[in-house]
Design an enzyme around this catalytic site. Structure first.
Site, PDB file in Angstrom:
ATOM      1  N   ASP A 120      36.514  39.037  36.591  1.00 23.11           N
ATOM      2  CA  ASP A 120      37.203  39.933  37.507  1.00 23.11           C
ATOM      3  C   ASP A 120      36.248  41.026  37.997  1.00 23.11           C
ATOM      4  O   ASP A 120      35.501  41.617  37.204  1.00 23.11           O
ATOM      5  CB  ASP A 120      38.390  40.556  36.777  1.00 23.11           C
ATOM      6  CG  ASP A 120      39.158  41.540  37.622  1.00 23.11           C
ATOM      7  OD1 ASP A 120      39.723  41.117  38.637  1.00 23.11           O
ATOM      8  OD2 ASP A 120      39.189  42.735  37.260  1.00 23.11           O
ATOM      9  N   GLU A 123      34.061  36.874  40.661  1.00 26.94           N
ATOM     10  CA  GLU A 123      34.787  37.434  41.783  1.00 26.94           C
ATOM     11  C   GLU A 123      33.833  38.464  42.386  1.00 26.94           C
ATOM     12  O   GLU A 123      33.673  39.560  41.847  1.00 26.94           O
ATOM     13  CB  GLU A 123      36.080  38.104  41.317  1.00 26.94           C
ATOM     14  CG  GLU A 123      36.897  38.657  42.477  1.00 26.94           C
ATOM     15  CD  GLU A 123      38.123  39.431  42.018  1.00 26.94           C
ATOM     16  OE1 GLU A 123      39.185  39.283  42.645  1.00 26.94           O
ATOM     17  OE2 GLU A 123      38.011  40.195  41.025  1.00 26.94           O
TER      18      GLU A 123
END
Length: 722
Positions: A364, A400
């Site tokens: 993330d 990401e």
């Protein structure tokens, strides 16, 4: 050996030995437990023990040794299952970045398990909430009654699958899902197992996943995370789990029992079904927030080391270390420039691979992890550490590639060995099928693994993780059913979530019984799925999209632990859902059957010297090769892509045995003719249709070169030729 600065409940004294400074955390040796805690600025570290319920303190020991900034000690006779927490002494000087408060019980960053729930209250804060001096004040209330407790674990487990699955990247099809959301309404999961690792491990769950054709299941965060008060006050919850506080520990809400072996058993069953397990991990921030946040772990152990703090002294030369750099939007940013913090993150990753047998990670806000004080650095410490590590470099690493800090958008800039979520694929494919003008060149890049971003430094097409949908945003069915987000259930007056979704409701917003609209929506879903699964690169499918799952237009269901987020397996049994599922299986099977659809080299359109053919040829509806004028024409909405199977897929000589594939894309509303091309030097070979998204049921048919195929408006075709 209780500490005079803290008065515990009376207990039998604990024996204490010097112990070792490594490994960090609480390690059961068979003779007792070794404790090791990093803190560069503490003056004393205590370990406090609790009863089985985690409510009564049995006593504390002060770690007797300090080696290389690690406090350590060994307690003979302690067993797995021991409940404990930390109290760390040191200066409380927020202006200098130090926030030690030994009245606050802290979670061990290396704890492998926790028990009990965090109960929010002002006692959790190192300062006195509401005091006129704010975070410069000091709170002396004990936070232990409000805190979960760490648990010593026994790591022994009998694996039945000892060999890693290790699916090659060019054969990988990712499937993103949520442990709880996937199983809460699953008819094959007993009620007491729903929402748990045990439920996800059942054959009734795994068999259909394998039969779908995906290879690797990516789970939303399962490391211990917290529900923030602003959600619980509204009766909501942190469903997605992007607020990790325990990087080595499983979140208890996904466990049917207290033993971490439940997760290991799940991974073991996944591997028995030939499926990889990928974890979505959140190392970029913690739930301790900014200077006004609680003291739960890192902030009280060594705030100045674990977090990126603002430069300056606060005397006009910058805000100073009282305040936090917030490149994450959550109040703080984990400081991976510090060697011990970097060690913690890489130790955590190795633990999940070596001890828990997972097969990779999706990071993330990964740009955060690649930041150094000067900004994003593709040669930064964390990325270099992963690249050279013999354990981490052998598993799938997915970034990401963005955050909200300066220069945070870094798609295509991660180093070799990394794959990256490619949001350009999502946006451009959606826009093309919506009918936006000028999207043909962008779609062409998407179909060939976005080489404009990824074709450098020897990176391969698999580095582009292609997706149409993910947990964050509309589902596939909602992408073709809603023009606007409908997030009212989130309690933020529909202000949260993206407003620029490039979605199209096909004429009616939301639920409808209009047969024409429903038929168009079904065709658009087939268009989007076929484009995703037949493009070069690595496709990622959102769980439920294969049969048209809806979230009623909510594109930010992060706080919805209910039917909005749970997969409705009853609805999946409807005739339209079964038809879409059959179509998805068919497309994934085509991807596996035709190697030309998953080449390990970027296609460039250059002529291959051995075959005198191009690996990829772009065609007009007239069957002629597209010229620059066609690409520059914003009205170009129909074209073909011929992938020549006789062109080798590597630089080495090899037999030309691959079938060629022709794909035709028509985003016009109306039908038009497309002239079937001749394939390379095999002038007499025919084309077999294997996909026409205008058809509800896919049936093969054969056509000769030169045939004028009537392409339905808003549809996609796929042909192959041996």
């Amino acid at each position: 050996m209780p500490d005079p600065g803290h008065t515990p409940v009376p207990h039998a004294p604990y024996a204490l030995e010097e112990g070792a400074p490594h490994p960090l955390g609480a390690t059961y040796t068979g003779r007792g437990v070794n404790f090791a805690v990093f803190s560069a600025h503490a003056t004393k570290v205590q370990v406090c023990f609790y009863d089985e319920a985690g409510t009564t303190e049995l006593g504390c020991v002060t770690l007797p040794e300090y080696t290389d900034e690690v406090w350590h000690g060994f307690v003979p006779g302690l067993l797995p299952g021991t409940r404990y927490g930390l109290r760390v002494h040191g200066p409380y000087e927020p202006e200098k970045g130090h926030r030690f408060n030994h009245h606050k019980l802290l979670l061990d960053p290396y704890a492998k398990a926790h028990m009990g729930e965090l109960r929010w209250g002002p006692e959790l804060f190192g300062y006195t909430v509401g005091h006129p001096d704010g975070d410069l004040s000091f709170d002396e209330r004990d936070s232990a009654p409000f805190m979960p407790k760490c648990v010593v674990v026994d790591s022994r487990f009998q694996w039945t699958q000892t060999d890693a699955v290790r699916v090659p990247w060019n054969r990988t099809v990712l499937y993103e899902t949520h442990v709880r959301g996937f199983t809460m309404q699953h008819p094959g999961v007993p009620e007491h197992m729903r929402g748990t690792f045990a439920g996800l491990a059942r054959d009734e769950v795994l068999d259909p996943i394998r039969e779908l054709g995906v290879t690797s299941v990516e789970l939303l965060p399962i490391q211990m995370f917290l529900n923030q008060p602003f959600l619980t006050d509204k009766g909501l919850t942190n469903f997605w789990g992007y607020d990790t506080i325990g990087f080595f520990a499983l979140d208890q809400r996904y466990m049917d029992g207290p033993n971490i072996d439940e997760f290991k058993h799940m991974v073991d069953r996944f591997h028995a079904h030939g499926l990889e397990v990928i974890l979505d991990v959140v190392y970029n921030h913690t739930p301790e927030g900014n200077e006004l946040g609680p003291t739960l772990s890192f902030k009280g152990i060594d705030n100045a080391s674990y977090y990126r703090l603002m430069p300056g002294t606060g005397n006009g030369d910058g805000p100073g270390p009282r305040y936090y750099i917030n490149d994450t939007g959550t109040g703080n940013t984990v400081n991976l420039s510090h060697p011990r913090v970097l060690q913690m993150v890489t130790d955590s990753l190795r633990y999940w691979v070596s001890e828990m047998h997972v097969d990779g990670f999706r990071f993330d806000l990964a740009t955060i992890l690649a930041r150094e004080p000067h900004g994003f650095d593709e040669g930064g410490g964390f990325l270099d550490s992963c690249r050279q590590d013999p354990v981490l470099s052998s598993v799938k690493l997915i970034a990401e590639p963005w955050d909200i800090g300066p220069g945070g958008y870094q798609v295509g800039r991660f180093p070799p060995g990394w794959a990256e979520w490619n949001d350009k694929f999502r946006d451009n494919v959606r826009a093309f099928w919506k009918g936006d003008e000028g999207m043909a060149p962008a779609l062409a890049q998407c179909l060939t693994a976005s080489g404009d971003h990824f074709n450098h430094r020897g990176r391969r097409p698999w580095a582009s993780i292609n997706f149409i949908t993910a947990h964050d945003g509309f589902t596939l069915a909602d992408t073709v059913s809603y023009n606007d987000k409908h997030n009212e259930a989130n309690g933020e007056d529909n202000r949260d979530g993206h407003s620029h979704n490039r979605s199209w409701n096909c004429g009616v917003e939301g639920v409808t019984d209009d047969a024409e609209v429903l038929a168009l929506r079904a065709r658009q879903q087939r268009n989007l799925l076929a484009t995703l699964l037949l493009s070069q690169g690595t496709p990622m499918l959102l769980a439920g999209d294969e049969f048209g799952r809806t979230q009623q237009g909510n594109n930010n269901a992060y706080c919805q632990d209910n039917e909005i987020s749970w997969i409705d397996w009853a609805a999946a049994g409807s005739e339209p859902s079964r038809a879409l599922l059959d179509f998805t299986r068919h497309i994934i099977r085509l991807r596996k059957d035709y190697p030309v659809l998953r080449r390990n080299r970027f296609m460039t359109g250059a002529v291959n010297q051995a075959t005198k053919l191009k690996d990829a040829t772009w065609l007009t509806p007239h069957g002629t090769e597209m010229a620059p004028a066609h690409w520059h024409d914003a009205r170009t909405r129909c074209f073909g892509l011929l992938l020549e199977g006789s062109v080798p897929g590597s630089s080495l000589p090899q037999p030309a045995t691959d079938a060629s594939v022709l794909m035709v894309f028509n985003a016009w509303e109306g039908a038009l003719e497309f002239k079937m091309p001749r394939r390379g030097r095999a002038r007499g070979k025919t084309w077999t249709r294997v996909v026409d998204t205008a058809l509800e049921t896919q049936e093969e048919d054969t056509f000769r070169p030169g045939h004028l195929y009537m392409v339905t408006g808003r549809s996609m075709l796929v042909f192959h030729s041996p």
